[in-house]
Design an enzyme around this catalytic site. Sequence first.
Site, PDB file in Angstrom:
ATOM      1  N   CYS A 134       7.197 -17.704 -11.128  1.00  0.00           N
ATOM      2  CA  CYS A 134       7.086 -17.729  -9.667  1.00  0.00           C
ATOM      3  C   CYS A 134       5.777 -17.094  -9.219  1.00  0.00           C
ATOM      4  O   CYS A 134       5.645 -15.867  -9.233  1.00  0.00           O
ATOM      5  CB  CYS A 134       8.275 -16.993  -9.052  1.00  0.00           C
ATOM      6  SG  CYS A 134       8.131 -16.811  -7.271  1.00  0.00           S
ATOM      7  N   CYS A 137       6.047 -14.880  -6.071  1.00  0.00           N
ATOM      8  CA  CYS A 137       6.651 -13.567  -6.302  1.00  0.00           C
ATOM      9  C   CYS A 137       5.680 -12.625  -7.019  1.00  0.00           C
ATOM     10  O   CYS A 137       5.653 -11.437  -6.728  1.00  0.00           O
ATOM     11  CB  CYS A 137       7.897 -13.676  -7.177  1.00  0.00           C
ATOM     12  SG  CYS A 137       8.962 -15.056  -6.811  1.00  0.00           S
ATOM     13  N   ASP A 138       4.911 -13.150  -7.976  1.00  0.00           N
ATOM     14  CA  ASP A 138       4.215 -12.253  -8.912  1.00  0.00           C
ATOM     15  C   ASP A 138       2.698 -12.303  -8.880  1.00  0.00           C
ATOM     16  O   ASP A 138       2.049 -11.512  -9.580  1.00  0.00           O
ATOM     17  CB  ASP A 138       4.693 -12.560 -10.352  1.00  0.00           C
ATOM     18  CG  ASP A 138       6.180 -12.269 -10.514  1.00  0.00           C
ATOM     19  OD1 ASP A 138       6.681 -11.382  -9.805  1.00  0.00           O
ATOM     20  OD2 ASP A 138       6.838 -12.934 -11.325  1.00  0.00           O
TER      21      ASP A 138
END
Length: 312
Positions: A134, A137-138
């Site tokens: 992701c 997200c990261d």
Amino acid sequence: MSKMYDIIIIGAGPAGLAAGLYAGRAKMSTLIIEKAKDGGQIAITNEIENYPGSEAEESGPTLMARFSAQAEKFGAEKVYDTVIDVELEGDVKTIKCEKETYQAKAVIIATGANPMKIGCPGEDKFTGKGVSYCATCDAAFFEDFEVYVVGGGDAAVEEAMYLTKFARKVTIIHRRDELRAAKSIQEKAFKTPKLEFMWNSVVEELTGDDLLNRMVIKDTKTGELREYLADPEDGLFGVFVFIGYRPATTVFEGKLEMDRGYIPTDDQMRTKIPGVYAAGDVRVKELRQVVTAAADGAIAAWQAANYIDSMK
Ligand code: NAP
């Protein structure tokens, strides 16, 4: 005694939430069961440019928050629980979850699909310690680090372009010498600064100490193995994996006809079992997009409402 609904929708991604909206508006008592987080895959998608009417710089989470609020506005209830067994035959369908059991006259399966893994040694061990599925997200964890993206489809190439906003350098590792991504996406990618390509290559092993800092790559043409080490000053690099998705249908195995894990339906989202529908990425179809998932959800809910009316 479990509560009886008209329609139970399993999954709160675009298909499930659109089904919830249409079922609610059809005055059906409706329950949406979601195991983790609303939005499905789209909740981890950074930019949605191709959903008609989406706002400038629309992100998956903002779009899904509006889908969710709209379904709830029209009366769809939502619970967070994991389905562990289903009984789909007959006039009353039973959905057994970890916390509760629910029943309904009709069921819409909108469980979507999950990211596929490379399957190489070290992938699981370093998930969250360098390996990610992701970018939204990261990406921020890799500000000024080196990042590799595995895959050659739309997802890999779009997320790689997004990652260039954070990383010092992004390299797409693809098993062939030609991308699968749409030509329009490829054109943008080839012009993106800091984005490089490693062709005819697959990841054989991911290793490191506490964090991912070593990778073995195999040349798919020659079989030659090459080692990549993180810059000693970084001590870490990122590997983002976007190599497709697997349908989330394990719980339906043996209960419903399936095709390589996907659920076949007719063009009205009907499965072979009366009162059971499938919508979105979980069903056998060619174009898996938010817009097609939402359309599936609307059709499934409309059909489910008609089915329930015909039972009276
Ligand atoms: P995809 O189109 O199936 O592409 C998967 C890619 O991963 C392919 O390039 C494939 O290589 C590679 N791959 C598969 N298994 C692999 C393995 N074990 N090791 C290494 N590489 C492997 O998947 P996707 O990119 O996730 O897209 C899924 C669907 O969502 C598509 O319909 C796509 O159009 C859609 N999507 C659309 C957008 C958009 O329009 N904005 C964004 C994201 C996704 P090969 O090419 O050699 O098979």
